[in-house]
Design a protein around this motif. Structure first.
Motif, PDB file in Angstrom:
ATOM      1  N   ASN A 153      -2.875  -3.020   5.425  1.00 57.14           N
ATOM      2  CA  ASN A 153      -3.398  -4.318   5.855  1.00 57.14           C
ATOM      3  C   ASN A 153      -3.756  -4.270   7.347  1.00 57.14           C
ATOM      4  OD1 ASN A 153      -3.509  -7.157   6.646  1.00 57.14           O
ATOM      5  ND2 ASN A 153      -2.508  -7.601   4.701  1.00 57.14           N
ATOM      6  N   LEU A 154      -4.847  -4.921   7.683  1.00 56.19           N
ATOM      7  CA  LEU A 154      -5.266  -5.059   9.086  1.00 56.19           C
ATOM      8  C   LEU A 154      -4.142  -5.583   9.967  1.00 56.19           C
ATOM      9  CD1 LEU A 154      -7.351  -5.483  11.442  1.00 56.19           C
ATOM     10  CD2 LEU A 154      -8.022  -7.597  10.295  1.00 56.19           C
ATOM     11  N   MET A 155      -3.286  -6.452   9.405  1.00 59.49           N
ATOM     12  CA  MET A 155      -2.215  -7.052  10.194  1.00 59.49           C
ATOM     13  C   MET A 155      -0.913  -6.248  10.095  1.00 59.49           C
ATOM     14  SD  MET A 155      -4.035  -9.283  11.519  1.00 59.49           S
ATOM     15  CE  MET A 155      -2.755  -9.882  12.617  1.00 59.49           C
ATOM     16  N   ASP A 156      -0.975  -5.096   9.408  1.00 62.01           N
ATOM     17  CA  ASP A 156       0.205  -4.230   9.286  1.00 62.01           C
ATOM     18  C   ASP A 156       0.052  -3.071  10.275  1.00 62.01           C
ATOM     19  OD1 ASP A 156       2.525  -2.939   8.300  1.00 62.01           O
ATOM     20  OD2 ASP A 156       2.124  -3.713   6.296  1.00 62.01           O
ATOM     21  N   ASN A 157       0.808  -2.019  10.080  1.00 60.88           N
ATOM     22  CA  ASN A 157       0.713  -0.859  10.963  1.00 60.88           C
ATOM     23  C   ASN A 157      -0.479  -0.010  10.522  1.00 60.88           C
ATOM     24  OD1 ASN A 157       0.952   1.348  12.585  1.00 60.88           O
ATOM     25  ND2 ASN A 157       3.151   1.621  12.248  1.00 60.88           N
ATOM     26  N   TYR A 158      -1.635  -0.388  11.005  1.00 63.38           N
ATOM     27  CA  TYR A 158      -2.868   0.264  10.556  1.00 63.38           C
ATOM     28  C   TYR A 158      -2.962   1.704  11.032  1.00 63.38           C
ATOM     29  CZ  TYR A 158      -4.028  -1.732  15.112  1.00 63.38           C
ATOM     30  OH  TYR A 158      -4.000  -2.115  16.429  1.00 63.38           O
ATOM     31  N   TRP A 159      -2.134   2.089  11.996  1.00 58.04           N
ATOM     32  CA  TRP A 159      -2.144   3.491  12.447  1.00 58.04           C
ATOM     33  C   TRP A 159      -1.686   4.420  11.332  1.00 58.04           C
ATOM     34  CZ3 TRP A 159      -5.011   4.128  16.440  1.00 58.04           C
ATOM     35  CH2 TRP A 159      -5.054   3.172  17.447  1.00 58.04           C
ATOM     36  N   LEU A 160      -0.986   3.860  10.349  1.00 61.71           N
ATOM     37  CA  LEU A 160      -0.508   4.674   9.227  1.00 61.71           C
ATOM     38  C   LEU A 160      -1.468   4.623   8.041  1.00 61.71           C
ATOM     39  CD1 LEU A 160       3.276   3.650   9.336  1.00 61.71           C
ATOM     40  CD2 LEU A 160       2.158   5.613  10.422  1.00 61.71           C
ATOM     41  N   ALA A 161      -2.683   4.163   8.263  1.00 60.51           N
ATOM     42  CA  ALA A 161      -3.652   4.012   7.169  1.00 60.51           C
ATOM     43  C   ALA A 161      -3.901   5.352   6.476  1.00 60.51           C
ATOM     44  CB  ALA A 161      -4.960   3.455   7.710  1.00 60.51           C
ATOM     45  N   ALA A 162      -4.002   5.298   5.158  1.00 61.75           N
ATOM     46  CA  ALA A 162      -4.309   6.505   4.400  1.00 61.75           C
ATOM     47  C   ALA A 162      -5.639   7.077   4.879  1.00 61.75           C
ATOM     48  CB  ALA A 162      -4.384   6.160   2.915  1.00 61.75           C
ATOM     49  N   GLY A 163      -5.679   8.413   5.008  1.00 50.24           N
ATOM     50  CA  GLY A 163      -6.905   9.053   5.461  1.00 50.24           C
ATOM     51  C   GLY A 163      -7.024   9.121   6.969  1.00 50.24           C
ATOM     52  N   ASP A 217       0.850  -1.199   0.000  1.00 48.08           N
ATOM     53  CA  ASP A 217       0.000   0.000   0.000  1.00 48.08           C
ATOM     54  C   ASP A 217       0.882   1.245   0.000  1.00 48.08           C
ATOM     55  OD1 ASP A 217      -2.298   1.613   0.131  1.00 48.08           O
ATOM     56  OD2 ASP A 217      -2.134   1.716   2.301  1.00 48.08           O
ATOM     57  N   GLY A 218       0.489   2.295   0.660  1.00 44.95           N
ATOM     58  CA  GLY A 218       1.292   3.508   0.687  1.00 44.95           C
ATOM     59  C   GLY A 218       2.442   3.413   1.664  1.00 44.95           C
ATOM     60  N   LEU A 219       2.518   2.331   2.423  1.00 39.48           N
ATOM     61  CA  LEU A 219       3.565   2.238   3.437  1.00 39.48           C
ATOM     62  C   LEU A 219       4.919   1.952   2.805  1.00 39.48           C
ATOM     63  CD1 LEU A 219       1.720   0.087   6.148  1.00 39.48           C
ATOM     64  CD2 LEU A 219       1.691   2.555   5.813  1.00 39.48           C
ATOM     65  N   GLY A 220       4.941   1.160   1.739  1.00 40.70           N
ATOM     66  CA  GLY A 220       6.192   0.809   1.072  1.00 40.70           C
ATOM     67  C   GLY A 220       7.028  -0.158   1.894  1.00 40.70           C
ATOM     68  N   TYR A 221       7.726  -1.054   1.211  1.00 42.82           N
ATOM     69  CA  TYR A 221       8.650  -1.962   1.903  1.00 42.82           C
ATOM     70  C   TYR A 221       9.991  -1.248   2.081  1.00 42.82           C
ATOM     71  CZ  TYR A 221       5.505  -5.824   0.598  1.00 42.82           C
ATOM     72  OH  TYR A 221       4.431  -6.645   0.438  1.00 42.82           O
TER      73      TYR A 221
END
Lengths: 467, 86
Positions: free
Chosen positions: A431-441, A409-413
């Protein structure tokens, strides 16, 4: 055959005959009867006695009775009670959790309590089509006999008589009893009695003195798991088949056996999963998932342990990248989450942690995607050689090929990472299992799983629900 | 053996058949129909035991308490009943 339904207005026992007046008022009631004849067998007499008892219970509780009798006869052939179109669950106690179940409950449903002195309308803290939950039964509902119903768009339910009491709160509160079958999938939320500290000491958990905050987190956890964009648990109305129970036992001692969570340096609280089955057994509960809610403010970062499926019991086979594996139907150790009272309720923590806890140690772990490590078999994360491109295909699950998420997503590897993931369901949010605090919006609560994990989890939950 | 857990949504007593039918489940429309029946050949103790289960089912209807009914895997006849802590 005739059927008479109504309130039991009066009962009289005279000369071996029970007379029952049934109807909307005493003056308009039908007079029906049960005769205790000496020619009846003991077996018949005992069930006439049961029918009489049922009429008496109906009279005392204010429940309507339905009586079947002959067209031209007042002799009672059968007595029924209950049969409302909603179902309040358990005792109605002030400042305790309270549920009402039904069917086709609209999102705007309200719970209405009515008594001779006042009508109290309460907005539920959770609404599903088959149940509503109040985090607290308000003290504005009078003690004693009330009647309760649900109201909302397209719904005005039956009134059901309930007895409201001031105390005590119930230690084991069934919120929704789940599919009427052997071992419905059981999600237990409990107030953790004691904490094992970093130093190894056992101390009382402050959650047991903060029932209000506990109830608030119970409501948040259920909303998080059952009402957000990610429909993992509620797809196909699956939560209709699941059981949800709260355990808050303020008498549980602060002993090692009741220390269901453990502090980890510097701020993590992890479940002590090996203790969960024995802790829950005296309460009659066997869990698939446990949320251990605790009151620590120093170790308030949530942590989960995966389920350990019972390999000796039945399972459903699946194939992942050509390797045969199993979705076990029963756990030997439940999946577990340690969740703090001060959990940030703008986030996705309960659902994210369920994502870990509901997966299996041995046949597929669902791991954090914000960490680069890959240990054992992860369903949702793989590693590649450093400096090599992310493969186009992530994995093959049960004959379907799933692509990799090339962009995370926008987080980038990060350039130094070797881990990579399956393509997302919604590529515009983390992703729900990723750092969702960084979710777009800026709204984590819209995040979803990746495509493969969603399919795998759907099969896993389906296998367990169908056991 | 199988266990069915839930609230007793409806209870019917049919004296002529020495039968009590219990609809058990989480909602009024999602239930299993199970029953307690006395046979004429039941010894007095067995009959009283079955009556006491019917008593408990009656109490469960009114109290909105959950019961666990134990029955055969392919049989709706309740052979045991359990009420767990609340």
């Amino acid at each position: 055959m005739a059927v008479t339904t109504g309130l039991v207005q009066r009962l009289t026992w005279v000369s071996s005959v029970l007379c029952a007046w049934i109807g909307p008022t005493l003056t308009s009631a039908e007079l029906l009867l049960i005769a205790f004849e000496s020619s009846s067998t003991d077996t018949e007499l005992s069930f006439k006695r049961n029918a009489a008892k049922l009429l008496a219970r109906a009279a005392f509780t204010g429940y309507p009775a339905t009586v079947v009798h002959g067209d031209q006869s007042a002799v009672i052939d059968s007595v029924s009670t209950g049969g409302f179109n909603i179902s309040p669950v358990g005792y109605a106690v002030h400042d305790d959790l309270y549920s009402v179940t039904g069917e086709g409950i609209p999102a705007d449903a309200k719970v209405v309590f009515d008594s001779p002195t006042v009508t109290v309308t309460v907005t539920p803290d959770l609404v599903r089509p088959h149940w509503v939950l109040l985090e607290t039964l308000p003290t504005s509902v009078p003690i004693g006999r009330n009647r309760v119903r649900l109201e909302g768009t397209g719904l005005v339910s039956d009134w059901v008589p309930v007895e409201v009491s001031a105390t005590p709160p119930v230690p084991v509160r069934v919120l929704y009893s789940g599919e009427p079958k052997d071992r419905p999938y059981n999600l237990v939320l409990l107030a953790n009695p004691a904490i094992r500290t970093e130093a190894g000491n056992i101390v009382p958990d402050p959650v047991l003195t903060n029932r209000t905050a506990y109830r608030d987190v119970v409501g948040f956890t259920l909303r998080n798991c059952l009402t957000l964009t990610e429909d993992l648990l509620r797809q196909n109305d699956w939560d209709r088949e699941m059981r949800f129970v709260s355990v808050f036992d303020s008498t549980a001692a602060a002993i090692d056996a009741n220390a269901l969570v453990q502090e980890d340096h510097p701020n993590v609280m992890e479940p002590r999963r090996a203790l969960l089955n024995s802790f829950l057994a005296p309460y009659g509960e066997t869990a698939d998932i446990v949320f251990a809610i605790h009151g620590s403010t120093t170790h308030d970062r949530a942590f989960s342990w995966f389920t350990t499926d019972d390999a000796a019991r039945p399972g459903t086979a699946y194939i992942y990248d050509g390797i045969a594996r199993t979705h076990g139907h029963f756990p030997s150790i439940p999946g577990s989450v340690a969740l703090a009272l001060d959990v940030d309720q703008t986030g996705l923590t309960p659902l994210h942690e369920f994502g870990h806890a509901g997966s299996d140690f041995n046949n597929g772990k669902v791991a954090d995607l914000y960490l680069d490590t890959v240990v054992g078999f992860n369903v949702n994360k793989k590693a590649r050689a450093l400096g090599t491109p992310i493969p186009a295909n992530f994995a093959n699950y049960n004959g379907t090929n799933y692509l990799s998420d090339q962009n995370r997503d926008g987080l980038g590897y990060p350039a130094t990472w070797t881990s990579y993931h399956s393509a997302l369901i919604d590529a515009t949010h983390a992703n729900l299992m990723d750092n969702y605090w960084l979710a777009a919006g800026g709204n984590p609560q819209v995040c979803r799983l990746d495509q493969l994990t969603y399919a795998w989890y759907g099969d896993r939950l389906g296998a367990k629900l169908g056991r | 053996m199988a266990e069915t857990t839930g609230l007793v949504q409806r209870l019917t007593v049919i004296p002529g058949a020495s039968l009590a039918c219990a609809w058990i489940g989480p909602t009024p429309t999602n239930t299993e129909l199970l029953f307690v029946q006395r046979d004429t050949t039941d010894p007095a103790g067995e009959g009283a035991f079955k009556n006491s289960m019917v008593d408990a089912l009656m109490t469960a209807v009114a109290s909105r308490r959950e019961v666990i009914a134990i029955h055969g895997a392919n049989d709706a006849k309740i052979t045991s009943l359990r009420i767990d802590p609340a």
